[in-house]
Each structure stands twice: as structure tokens, then as C-alpha cells.
Design an enzyme around this catalytic site. Structure first.
Site, PDB file in Angstrom:
ATOM      1  N   HIS A  26      89.657 -16.274 -20.670  1.00 50.74           N
ATOM      2  CA  HIS A  26      89.532 -16.136 -22.125  1.00 50.74           C
ATOM      3  C   HIS A  26      90.612 -15.199 -22.662  1.00 50.74           C
ATOM      4  CE1 HIS A  26      87.207 -15.772 -25.964  1.00 50.74           C
ATOM      5  NE2 HIS A  26      87.807 -14.586 -25.982  1.00 50.74           N
ATOM      6  N   GLU A  27      90.728 -14.048 -22.027  1.00 50.86           N
ATOM      7  CA  GLU A  27      91.725 -13.074 -22.481  1.00 50.86           C
ATOM      8  C   GLU A  27      93.143 -13.591 -22.239  1.00 50.86           C
ATOM      9  OE1 GLU A  27      90.925 -10.590 -24.251  1.00 50.86           O
ATOM     10  OE2 GLU A  27      88.767 -10.793 -23.950  1.00 50.86           O
ATOM     11  N   HIS A  30      94.314 -15.572 -25.240  1.00 55.26           N
ATOM     12  CA  HIS A  30      94.852 -14.702 -26.302  1.00 55.26           C
ATOM     13  C   HIS A  30      96.246 -14.198 -25.934  1.00 55.26           C
ATOM     14  CE1 HIS A  30      91.086 -14.742 -28.396  1.00 55.26           C
ATOM     15  NE2 HIS A  30      90.434 -13.992 -27.525  1.00 55.26           N
TER      16      HIS A  30
END
Length: 420
Positions: A26-27, A30
Site C-alpha cells: 500500500h505504501e 503512494h
């Protein structure tokens, strides 16, 4: 006793890996899109807490942290950089040869630096800071890349506006925020496809024909591929089952079906009249199981779409009908992972896919502090034509974060009392 210890050790490793993979990917979403958009990313960390090992590459500090659950990224200018230095706060500072501020921090983290009191600060447009010093009120320019000391050994850079989130166009900021949940959904689709490749998926090709059934009487044989039912194209075994169920009976009586069948010799039409079994029309065939990625990958992403729809419906039921008892927190999820360890690695992989999907969709909810809450503020900005005051937005996210954490504590308490 040793067997129990071995099992719980495996379960602990599985829990760490499942949470770590879902949150880190998920990170990474980003991180990757931010880098592509020219946003500085000072920190990319796997885990939380004190750093075990770290390295700086391309302006980013990559670190492995002591608590191996998840991870985080820090995006430059996601909150205004000047918010780090409230007016009236004492700050230690070091100057370079040109008289520009090159380092800032707490006096204990820059023990040999000068100390001043912040009077004015703009680290977005002007990159200046006005300090009350022993020599009086002084205005300094802040050097691009000046270090903000988080501790004596750790720091992050101050970057110009063009490298900050706040300085990017709306669509790029939205892309950076959206990338995290999208990465979770992609991961879920990939893991579902991997599980399908291992277990196999049913196809529209006949694998077995039961003797004496309507399919046998109609001349269907293993290897025949059903491509249409009554002119309705068939692309999956589930679609075939659904077509036979919907078209094979009417008013409690069997209805003849025209199957378009593809064989090595070509395409032919076969008429099959189903037999009703407990009121359901059956023709008497089993599917051929395929382990080919040509079948398993589409089936994996088809399952992803189906589960997204089901999860959204679940959220609607959650908020409309107040079905909060169906929620699970980290403890409940850890319990599920532990149970799946008993059945092998592929069950754990399937749970990882489900957790990644849930994490991605949960983060898209329009709740302050979540990615969806940030996207909501961007939607408001698009409608208004100007950005919401960053300080007000930051306060809303802070309150939202506090509420989410309180809710998480309540769910965790309920999980603990339920499972233990």
C-alpha cells in the site's frame, strides 16, 4: 509441546508477513506514484519504531524498523512544512557559508547550533524564516534540502514547493493518494490468481459426462467446449451454470436448451432437455479443471471484481443497518490468519488477498485521516475551485484519526474478549 510451539511460531511469522506485505505494498503505491510525479519522499520505512538499519538513496531514507507490522512513507508537503515550526517555538539552527539556514531542530538535537524563537515562517513559497535571536529580529532564507533534525542521527529535508505535494496539480495529488488502495486491489487480484493457478478453475470445456443423463443422451463428450446457451454467449463455468439454471426450466417444467458446442471438428448445435433435481435443472456434466494462467488469471481478477461489489454492499449494510458486529480488528484478523495456517500456505495466501482487498477499500472510505478522506477534500477543492485551508484540513484529519483509533480500540477489545 514442541509441535504447539512450532505451530504458533509459524502463525506469528504468517501474521507478520501478511500484515507487512499488505501495508508495505500500500505504501509502495503512494511512494512510486509520488516519485513519478516529482514529489520528494524523505522516508520509506518497513515496520515501525526504532530503525534497525537504514540507507539513503535518491533523497529517500529506506529503513527497516524494529516492529515488523506494516510500514509508512512520508511525502514532502503533504502537510505544510511550516507547521513543523509554530510561531513562538524555540528552534536551533545552523547556517551555511551563504548565511542560509542549513539545519533546524530541537536544541538538544543540534547542541552546538544557534537558538532563536520563531516569529514568521514560510517554507512553501518564499522558503524564509524570521527568528528572534540574540542579535535581534533576523530573516533568513532556508536552503533547499536544509535538514530538519528528528533526532541527533535522523533528519528529513526541507524541499521547495515544486517537490511538495502541496505544489502539485490536483490530478497528481489525487493519483498519489489513490495509488495506495489501487496497489492493494492489484495485489489481491494477483494473489487470487496465484491461488487459482494452484487449485485450478473450472472451464466451459466438458471434463466428464454422467452416464444416462440428458447430456449423455444429447451426445455431449469430454473435450467439448460450450460457447453459448440459447444464443447467450458463455465465458465461464459459473456463467454456464447460471444460464442452465435460468433457461432450463419454466413454471416447474424442463425447457429444451440449444447449446453451441465447439469441438476439434468445428462448431455444432446440441439440444439438451435438463432433468429437474430438487427443482433445479441439471444436464449431467462436470467441468474440465484448468491450471493455465490463461484461465486462472481472468478468474482471479473476476473474483476480485465480485468481492469488491460484495464488500461495498457490506459497507452499505454496515452503515445503513448498523451491523458493526461484523467488523474485525487486528486481533480478529490475526486469529483468522492463525486458523488458516493449519490448512497450509495457500489458505494463508488467499487470506492475504482478502485482507489486501479489504484494506484497499477501507482506505477509500470518505473518512478523515484515510485516503478516501483526503480524496474527499480534493473533490471539494475541485468543486470550489480553491483548496481548503491546510490547517483546517489538517485539524479535520487529526480528529478523524483520533476517532478511527478510538473505534479500533473498541473493536480490538471486543475481539480480545471474544477470542480469549
Amino acid at each position: 509441546m514442541l509441535a504447539h510451539l512450532e505451530f504458533y511460531a509459524e502463525a506469528a511469522v504468517a501474521i507478520v508477513l501478511v500484515f507487512g506485505v499488505c501495508v508495505t505494498l500500500h505504501e509502495f503505491g503512494h511512494f512510486y506514484v509520488a516519485k513519478r510525479c516529482g514529489v520528494a519522499v524523505p522516508v520509506f520505512a518497513i515496520g515501525f519504531g526504532p530503525k534497525v538499519v537504514s540507507v539513503v538513496r535518491g533523497g529517500t531514507e529506506y529503513s527497516l524498523r524494529l516492529i515488523p507490522l506494516g510500514g509508512f512513507v512520508q511525502l514532502a508537503g503533504e502537510a505544510p512544512q511550516e507547521s513543523w515550526f509554530p510561531v513562538g517555538q524555540s528552534v536551533a539552527y545552523e547556517l551555511d557559508e551563504a548565511g542560509r539556514i542549513a539545519a533546524l531542530g530541537e536544541p538538544r538535537d543540534l547542541p552546538n547550533a544557534r537558538v532563536g524563537v520563531v516569529r514568521e515562517v514560510d517554507l512553501t513559497d518564499d522558503m524564509t524564516m524570521t527568528l528572534q535571536t540574540d542579535e535581534g529580529l533576523q530573516r533568513f532564507r532556508v536552503k533547499d534540502g536544509a535538514r530538519v533534525m528528528l533526532s541527533r542521527r535522523s533528519s528529513i529535508p526541507i524541499v521547495p514547493k515544486e517537490q511538495q505535494m502541496i505544489g502539485k496539480p490536483l490530478w497528481q495529488r489525487a493519483a498519489v493518494i489513490l495509488a495506495g488502495p489501487v496497489m492493494n486491489l492489484i495485489l489481491a487480484g494477483v494473489l487470487f490468481s496465484a491461488v487459482n493457478t494452484y487449485t485450478g478453475v473450472p472451464t466451459t470445456t466438458v471434463g466428464h459426462v454422467e452416464p444416462g443423463t440428458p447430456a449423455a443422451h444429447a451426445g455431449l463428450a469430454p473435450g467439448d467446449t460450450i460457447v453459448a446457451v440459447d444464443g447467450r454467449p458463455i465465458h465461464s463455468w459459473a456463467g454456464l451454470v447460471r444460464a442452465v439454471s435460468e433457461e432450463g426450466a419454466r413454471d416447474g417444467h424442463p425447457e429444451p436448451l440449444v447449446l453451441e458446442v465447439k469441438t476439434d471438428e468445428g462448431t455444432r448445435s446440441v439440444v439438451v432437455t435438463p432433468r429437474l433435481v430438487s427443482g433445479e435443472p441439471m444436464i449431467g456434466i462436470d467441468a474440465e479443471i484448468s491450471h493455465s494462467p490463461l484461465h486462472t488469471v481472468p478468474a482471479g481478477f473476476s473474483a476480485l471484481v465480485r468481492d469488491i461489489v460484495m464488500t461495498i454492499q457490506g459497507y452499505v449494510g454496515l452503515f445503513v443497518h448498523h451491523q458493526f458486529q461484523s467488523l474485525s480488528g487486528p486481533v480478529g484478523i490475526a486469529h483468522v490468519i492463525t486458523e488458516q495456517v493449519r490448512f497450509g500456505i495457500w489458505n494463508v495466501i488467499a487470506v492475504t488477498g482478502a485482507l489486501s482487498l479489504g484494506l484497499g477499500l477501507f482506505n477509500l472510505l470518505p473518512i478523515p485521516a484515510l485516503d478516501g478522506g483526503r480524496l474527499l477534500f480534493m473533490a471539494i477543492e475541485l468543486i470550489r475551485g480553491r483548496r481548503v485551508d491546510p490547517e483546517k484540513e489538517g485539524f479535520v484529519h487529526f480528529v478523524g484519526f483520533a476517532i478511527v483509533m478510538l473505534f479500533a480500540v473498541v473493536i480490538t477489545y471486543r475481539d480480545v474478549t471474544h477470542w480469549f
